[in-house]
Design a protein around this motif. Structure first.
Motif, PDB file in Angstrom:
ATOM      1  N   GLU A  81      40.916  34.301  33.193  1.00  0.00           N
ATOM      2  CA  GLU A  81      42.021  35.265  33.200  1.00  0.00           C
ATOM      3  C   GLU A  81      41.490  36.689  33.273  1.00  0.00           C
ATOM      4  O   GLU A  81      42.042  37.536  33.992  1.00  0.00           O
ATOM      5  CB  GLU A  81      42.883  35.079  31.946  1.00  0.00           C
ATOM      6  CG  GLU A  81      43.701  33.795  31.955  1.00  0.00           C
ATOM      7  CD  GLU A  81      44.387  33.529  30.620  1.00  0.00           C
ATOM      8  OE1 GLU A  81      44.078  34.253  29.637  1.00  0.00           O
ATOM      9  OE2 GLU A  81      45.216  32.605  30.555  1.00  0.00           O
ATOM     10  N   VAL A  82      40.405  36.964  32.544  1.00  0.00           N
ATOM     11  CA  VAL A  82      39.776  38.290  32.600  1.00  0.00           C
ATOM     12  C   VAL A  82      39.239  38.546  34.007  1.00  0.00           C
ATOM     13  O   VAL A  82      39.419  39.633  34.572  1.00  0.00           O
ATOM     14  CB  VAL A  82      38.655  38.401  31.550  1.00  0.00           C
ATOM     15  CG1 VAL A  82      37.838  39.676  31.756  1.00  0.00           C
ATOM     16  CG2 VAL A  82      39.245  38.380  30.138  1.00  0.00           C
ATOM     17  N   ALA A  83      38.580  37.542  34.586  1.00  0.00           N
ATOM     18  CA  ALA A  83      38.049  37.681  35.942  1.00  0.00           C
ATOM     19  C   ALA A  83      39.165  38.005  36.928  1.00  0.00           C
ATOM     20  O   ALA A  83      39.017  38.875  37.803  1.00  0.00           O
ATOM     21  CB  ALA A  83      37.317  36.413  36.354  1.00  0.00           C
ATOM     22  N   GLU A  84      40.283  37.328  36.790  1.00  0.00           N
ATOM     23  CA  GLU A  84      41.417  37.581  37.690  1.00  0.00           C
ATOM     24  C   GLU A  84      41.938  39.002  37.519  1.00  0.00           C
ATOM     25  O   GLU A  84      42.238  39.693  38.494  1.00  0.00           O
ATOM     26  CB  GLU A  84      42.528  36.571  37.410  1.00  0.00           C
ATOM     27  CG  GLU A  84      43.711  36.698  38.349  1.00  0.00           C
ATOM     28  CD  GLU A  84      44.767  35.630  38.099  1.00  0.00           C
ATOM     29  OE1 GLU A  84      45.777  35.623  38.835  1.00  0.00           O
ATOM     30  OE2 GLU A  84      44.587  34.805  37.181  1.00  0.00           O
ATOM     31  N   GLU A  85      42.019  39.453  36.265  1.00  0.00           N
ATOM     32  CA  GLU A  85      42.508  40.813  36.009  1.00  0.00           C
ATOM     33  C   GLU A  85      41.582  41.865  36.605  1.00  0.00           C
ATOM     34  O   GLU A  85      42.030  42.936  37.026  1.00  0.00           O
ATOM     35  CB  GLU A  85      42.675  41.028  34.507  1.00  0.00           C
ATOM     36  CG  GLU A  85      43.323  42.352  34.160  1.00  0.00           C
ATOM     37  CD  GLU A  85      43.822  42.421  32.723  1.00  0.00           C
ATOM     38  OE1 GLU A  85      44.034  43.541  32.235  1.00  0.00           O
ATOM     39  OE2 GLU A  85      43.992  41.351  32.100  1.00  0.00           O
ATOM     40  N   LEU A  86      40.284  41.579  36.654  1.00  0.00           N
ATOM     41  CA  LEU A  86      39.316  42.524  37.205  1.00  0.00           C
ATOM     42  C   LEU A  86      39.199  42.428  38.724  1.00  0.00           C
ATOM     43  O   LEU A  86      38.416  43.168  39.324  1.00  0.00           O
ATOM     44  CB  LEU A  86      37.940  42.290  36.573  1.00  0.00           C
ATOM     45  CG  LEU A  86      37.827  42.526  35.067  1.00  0.00           C
ATOM     46  CD1 LEU A  86      36.397  42.298  34.601  1.00  0.00           C
ATOM     47  CD2 LEU A  86      38.298  43.918  34.687  1.00  0.00           C
ATOM     48  N   GLY A  87      39.949  41.521  39.341  1.00  0.00           N
ATOM     49  CA  GLY A  87      39.871  41.361  40.791  1.00  0.00           C
ATOM     50  C   GLY A  87      38.620  40.640  41.250  1.00  0.00           C
ATOM     51  O   GLY A  87      38.172  40.825  42.383  1.00  0.00           O
ATOM     52  N   MET A  88      38.068  39.797  40.386  1.00  0.00           N
ATOM     53  CA  MET A  88      36.882  39.016  40.742  1.00  0.00           C
ATOM     54  C   MET A  88      37.347  37.758  41.462  1.00  0.00           C
ATOM     55  O   MET A  88      37.362  36.651  40.915  1.00  0.00           O
ATOM     56  CB  MET A  88      36.081  38.686  39.482  1.00  0.00           C
ATOM     57  CG  MET A  88      35.560  39.921  38.757  1.00  0.00           C
ATOM     58  SD  MET A  88      34.809  39.549  37.140  1.00  0.00           S
ATOM     59  CE  MET A  88      33.382  38.559  37.628  1.00  0.00           C
TER      60      MET A  88
END
Length: 209
Positions: A81-88
């Motif tokens: 979820e963090v990765a998605e929020e960072l645009g990874m």
């Protein structure tokens, strides 16, 4: 991977002063995934993060879910979820230490992550440290960074990594002469190759102000 698991832990806002007692879940079962911690140790959350980020202790990273009372599967879900929020968009994570080959990312994605983590109020402290003193009962263990370029600049974040599949990598953010530079190196066949490439990148940047 330990950078995003550390950021995931930080974003859940745990009290890192609180002591956590470790258990068998700190052992990944992967050959070569070393740790200097034992399942019977009780350490502070700060020391767990320090061990994971300063000298890449795998057991320390595997202890992150214990700090926030989650299973490894729940914690990995939050990492994604963090990765998605960072645009990874080219990344996926399955464990907090990065020992599993199913953890995948790119240099571009990891550089995005490094920039955010370097300015996170919790992650930035151990991520920029050269050493970390960990108190376990009456004993103190000293963990040292594997960042060979630490004497060349002021690093806001530095993290090396190695697995037999991914080989040697690095992501970091440093400050020098008023500039902030973020870069990632992946696929160095040996740590010595990665270290050489790190210095090459930094020397190139210095010559192109």
């Amino acid at each position: 991977t330990k950078v995003i698991s550390s950021l995931t832990l930080s974003w859940q806002d745990p009290d890192l002063e609180t002591e956590v007692c470790l258990d068998h879940t700190i052992h990944s079962g992967f050959p070569g995934a070393r740790t200097r911690l034992s399942a019977s140790d009780c350490v502070s959350g700060w020391d767990v993060m320090g061990a994971a980020l300063v000298s890449s202790d795998n057991g320390a990273a595997y202890a992150y879910p214990l700090i926030v009372d989650q299973s490894h599967e729940e914690f990995a879900m939050h990492m994604n979820e963090v990765a998605e929020e960072l645009g990874m968009t080219e990344s996926e994570f399955v464990d907090p230490a990065g020992v599993n080959d199913e953890n995948i990312s790119t240099a571009r994605d990891l550089t995005k992550l490094a920039i955010v983590a370097a300015f996170d109020s919790k992650v930035s402290i151990p991520a920029s440290a050269s050493t970390w003193h960990i108190k376990i009962g009456d004993n103190e263990e000293v963990y040292s960074t594997t960042n060979v370029a630490r004497s060349k600049a002021n690093f806001l974040l530095a993290k090396t990594g190695y697995t037999h599949t991914a080989r040697a990598g690095f992501t970091g953010v440093y400050q020098q002469n008023g500039r902030r530079i973020a870069f990632t190196i992946l696929g160095g066949w040996y740590p010595s190759v990665r270290n050489r490439d790190m210095i090459t990148v930094m020397n190139w940047v210095a010559k192109h102000p």
